[in-house]
Design an enzyme around this catalytic site. Sequence first.
Site, PDB file in Angstrom:
ATOM      1  N   THR A   5     -37.950   2.341  14.610  1.00  0.00           N
ATOM      2  CA  THR A   5     -38.822   1.396  13.880  1.00  0.00           C
ATOM      3  C   THR A   5     -38.126   1.079  12.555  1.00  0.00           C
ATOM      4  O   THR A   5     -37.298   0.194  12.487  1.00  0.00           O
ATOM      5  CB  THR A   5     -40.244   1.951  13.670  1.00  0.00           C
ATOM      6  OG1 THR A   5     -40.160   3.247  13.094  1.00  0.00           O
ATOM      7  CG2 THR A   5     -40.999   2.026  14.979  1.00  0.00           C
TER       8      THR A   5
ATOM      9  N   LYS B 111     -36.497   9.398  16.867  1.00  0.00           N
ATOM     10  CA  LYS B 111     -36.698   8.358  15.867  1.00  0.00           C
ATOM     11  C   LYS B 111     -37.710   8.875  14.862  1.00  0.00           C
ATOM     12  O   LYS B 111     -38.471   9.801  15.148  1.00  0.00           O
ATOM     13  CB  LYS B 111     -37.183   7.043  16.484  1.00  0.00           C
ATOM     14  CG  LYS B 111     -38.544   7.077  17.141  1.00  0.00           C
ATOM     15  CD  LYS B 111     -39.744   6.995  16.247  1.00  0.00           C
ATOM     16  CE  LYS B 111     -39.765   5.787  15.330  1.00  0.00           C
ATOM     17  NZ  LYS B 111     -41.062   5.807  14.528  1.00  0.00           N
TER      18      LYS B 111
ATOM     19  N   THR C 236     -43.705  16.385  17.016  1.00  0.00           N
ATOM     20  CA  THR C 236     -42.988  15.591  16.035  1.00  0.00           C
ATOM     21  C   THR C 236     -42.937  14.125  16.392  1.00  0.00           C
ATOM     22  O   THR C 236     -42.903  13.783  17.557  1.00  0.00           O
ATOM     23  CB  THR C 236     -41.544  16.044  15.901  1.00  0.00           C
ATOM     24  OG1 THR C 236     -40.924  15.211  14.944  1.00  0.00           O
ATOM     25  CG2 THR C 236     -40.796  15.947  17.197  1.00  0.00           C
TER      26      THR C 236
ATOM     27  N   GLU D  95     -37.054   7.510   5.092  1.00  0.00           N
ATOM     28  CA  GLU D  95     -37.293   6.303   4.296  1.00  0.00           C
ATOM     29  C   GLU D  95     -36.933   6.520   2.834  1.00  0.00           C
ATOM     30  O   GLU D  95     -37.553   7.327   2.142  1.00  0.00           O
ATOM     31  CB  GLU D  95     -38.748   5.859   4.438  1.00  0.00           C
ATOM     32  CG  GLU D  95     -39.001   5.242   5.813  1.00  0.00           C
ATOM     33  CD  GLU D  95     -40.459   4.988   6.121  1.00  0.00           C
ATOM     34  OE1 GLU D  95     -40.725   4.269   7.088  1.00  0.00           O
ATOM     35  OE2 GLU D  95     -41.333   5.505   5.408  1.00  0.00           O
TER      36      GLU D  95
ATOM     37  N   ASN E 294     -42.520   1.076   2.167  1.00  0.00           N
ATOM     38  CA  ASN E 294     -43.902   1.309   2.580  1.00  0.00           C
ATOM     39  C   ASN E 294     -44.937   0.465   1.853  1.00  0.00           C
ATOM     40  O   ASN E 294     -46.115   0.497   2.203  1.00  0.00           O
ATOM     41  CB  ASN E 294     -44.231   2.794   2.462  1.00  0.00           C
ATOM     42  CG  ASN E 294     -43.553   3.567   3.563  1.00  0.00           C
ATOM     43  OD1 ASN E 294     -43.768   3.263   4.730  1.00  0.00           O
ATOM     44  ND2 ASN E 294     -42.701   4.513   3.209  1.00  0.00           N
TER      45      ASN E 294
ATOM     46  N   THR F  20     -46.482  -6.123   7.027  1.00  0.00           N
ATOM     47  CA  THR F  20     -46.486  -7.581   6.889  1.00  0.00           C
ATOM     48  C   THR F  20     -45.083  -8.186   6.955  1.00  0.00           C
ATOM     49  O   THR F  20     -44.106  -7.486   7.001  1.00  0.00           O
ATOM     50  CB  THR F  20     -47.147  -7.967   5.556  1.00  0.00           C
ATOM     51  OG1 THR F  20     -46.585  -7.177   4.517  1.00  0.00           O
ATOM     52  CG2 THR F  20     -48.623  -7.737   5.633  1.00  0.00           C
TER      53      THR F  20
END
Lengths: 380, 380
Positions: B140, B162, B173, B252, B375, B380
Site C-alpha cells: 500500500t 507488506k 501482523t 512510514e 498520514n 484522499t
Amino acid sequence: MPQGFSAFITNLGIRDTTDDFVFIKSSVPCVADGVFTQSLFAGPSVTISRNHLKDSQAQGIVVISKNANVANGSVGIADAQEVLQLVATETGIAAHNIVIASTGVIGRRYPIEKIRAGLLGLGKNLTPADFHAAARGIMTTDTVPKLATRQIGNAKLVGIAKGVGMIEPNMATLLTFFFTDAAISANSLRSIFRSTIDKTFNCLSVDTDTSTSDSAVILANGIAGEVSEADFASALQEVAQELVLKIAKDAEGATKIIEVTVDSAINYAQAKTVAKAIVNSPLVKTAVYGADPNWGRVAMAIGKCENEQQINPEIVVIRFDNVKVYPNSLTDENLEQLRQIMSKDQVNIHVSLNIGEASATVWGCDLSEGYIEINGKYST
Amino acid sequence: MPQGFSAFITNLGIRDTTDDFVFIKSSVPCVADGVFTQSLFAGPSVTISRNHLKDSQAQGIVVISKNANVANGSVGIADAQEVLQLVATETGIAAHNIVIASTGVIGRRYPIEKIRAGLLGLGKNLTPADFHAAARGIMTTDTVPKLATRQIGNAKLVGIAKGVGMIEPNMATLLTFFFTDAAISANSLRSIFRSTIDKTFNCLSVDTDTSTSDSAVILANGIAGEVSEADFASALQEVAQELVLKIAKDAEGATKIIEVTVDSAINYAQAKTVAKAIVNSPLVKTAVYGADPNWGRVAMAIGKCENEQQINPEIVVIRFDNVKVYPNSLTDENLEQLRQIMSKDQVNIHVSLNIGEASATVWGCDLSEGYIEINGKYST
C-alpha cells in the site's frame, strides 16, 4: 485574585534567560493536597512533595523549570533538599511545609551554585503574588502561560498549569497549581480535588508519554472564609477544565483540539479506555491534522481495545459532530461535511457503544510536523 | 524459490494503476496455518480466513491491496465471499481451501464490478509464481517490496510482507505470507509458526496502532520432501526476522531502525512490556530522529510501566550500544559518542533491569515529519 499570597519569581540561569524559579507563599498555613505521577522514575521533587503533603498542610510552593532533576541519583535528592532548606531559611517556613516541583530535561543536575546565589535575599524580595508571571515562570516548551480563575462566594480560586509534551497524566498531571483563599476542611479538599483531577487532567493526553514529574497541588489559606462546597467543587472543575483545554491547544505542534466522548459503555473505565485509544492513535491524530475524512481509523482505534470483549462492532455508532460516519457508507456530500468538521479548531468525535449507561470525555490534540521539530532537538 | 506455486498478479483498478490483486496457488493441497489481528473491528477477510484455516489446510491465497474491506457491514462480508467464489470457480479449488487478506483504507466498499471483470479467465492465466511481483502487488504505502528466502535441506522457504503504518501487531501482523515446498506435519507447523511470529512480528511496532487486517499465513506443499524441523524453525525465524527489519526500515516516514533489548527481567512479559514502552514512546522516537542525546526519555518510558512494581530505578542500567548513560552523569565526551550512535541507521538501546533472567528484543523506527505527511492525507 485570592488574598494572602506573595511570590518571588526570577531567572536563575537554569537553561536560558527566561524565568525559571517560582516561589509562592501564603501568609498563613494552608490546607493542602497534591497528586503526583505514578512513574517508576519519579524524581526527588515528587517523592519529597508527596511526603510533605501527608499532613494536608503547606505554606509555600517552589517550582524550578527547564530542569526536571530526575534520574540524578542521591545527588539529585540532596540538591532538592538544599533548595527547600535555602527557601526555609529565607522565609522562616519549615521545609516540610514547602512543596517542590521541577520540570524540564531529565538526567542533568541543577546548576546548584547559581541557585544558591539566586536565592539569597528571597525572604526580603517577596511581592504580592502575580499569578500571570508565575504561570509564565513555570513554562518549558509552552508557548503561552495557562491560568484560569473563578469566584466562589467571597473567595477566589486561581489555577496555573504548564505542559505541552510528555503528557499522558495518570493519577496526577504535568505541573498544575491551584490557590484559593476559601476556607475548606482537609477531607473535603482532598475528595473534591482528586475527583476533579481524575475527570479533567487525567483525561488529557498529548503523546501517551507519562512524565516523571507530574504534580498537581492545591493550597487553600481560608482568609476569605467558608464557601459552599458545591460552589467550590464546580469552580474547581471549571478552572481545571479550562486549563486542560489551554494545554491541549498549546500542545507541542498541535493545530487542533480533539475531544472524544464515548457513551453507553458498560462502565466509566471502559468508556475512558475506548476514548483514550481514539485520542491517542497517531493515525487518528494525523488524519485530524490533515482534515482527511479517514473515519475508518476511529473504528481501528476502537478495535484495538481487545480486552473490552463486550463491545460489538455491529451496534457501535461513530459520529463526528452530528455527522454519522458508521455504520452505513458515507455519501460524497457526507464526506465533504466531514472534511469541513475536521478543518475546525476543535474536532469532536462521538462514539456510542450501545451496551450500557456510562460515558467519558477525554481531550487531546492532532499530531503535526511541529511535534517532530520540537522533540527532535529538545535537549540540545 | 519453492516448487509447485503458480500465481496471478494484476491491477484491478482498486485505487490506482499499480498491482492490487495477488493470487498464489499450490499445485497440491498444503499444510497451512495462520494468525490474525485481535482487533474487535477485524474485517471479513480475517474472520473468513481464520475459519478456512481451522483444518490446517489450504491451497491458495488471495490478497487485495489498497482497500481493507473493513467496517462495511454485511455488504463487506458478501463481497469477500463473492471474491473467493469467483476464484474457486476459475481454479476448481474449493472456496474453503482459499485464504483471503485485504489491506488499505477502512470503510470503503470494494469496486466489485471491476473485480468481477478482472477475475474472468484467472484460471487460464496462472504462471509460475513470481514472488517478487507478489511482494510488490500487496504493497500500500510501502516504498519497497519485502521478501526473504532460505534453503532448508532440499526445500525452499520464501516469505513476503507488506506494512509501513498502523503497525502494532498483536498475535499476528500486518500482511505476511510464507511459502515452502518442505513437508511438515500440521502440528509442527503450527507450533513453529506461532512461536516464530510471536518473537518476530509481534515484537515490531511502528505507531502503536493495531491494524484491523493483520494476517500471517504459511503454506507448506511438501513437494521437496521432509526436512529437519530444527532447520525449518531456524530458517523460518531468519526469514521472519529479515522481513521485520525490512518493515521497520520502510516504516512510514522512518529514517532509522530502533532495536530495544531489555534483559535481566523477572519474565519475558515484563521484558517485552518495558521494551515496547521504550520503542513506542513518541519522545524516544523523535529524539532518535533528531539524533538528540536526550537519553532521559528512555528512563521516562521505563517509568511509564507502572504495573511493573518490581523494577527498581536505582539498579536499572541504560546503554546505547556500549555507552552507559544511566546511572551516573554523562561526560561531554559521552554525550558526543551518544550523538554519533544516535546518528546511525540502526540505534540499539539496551536496558538491564537486574532483577531476573528473562530478556526480550523488539523493533521499531523513529518518528519523522514523513509519517505526518503520509498520514495527514492518506484516504484522499
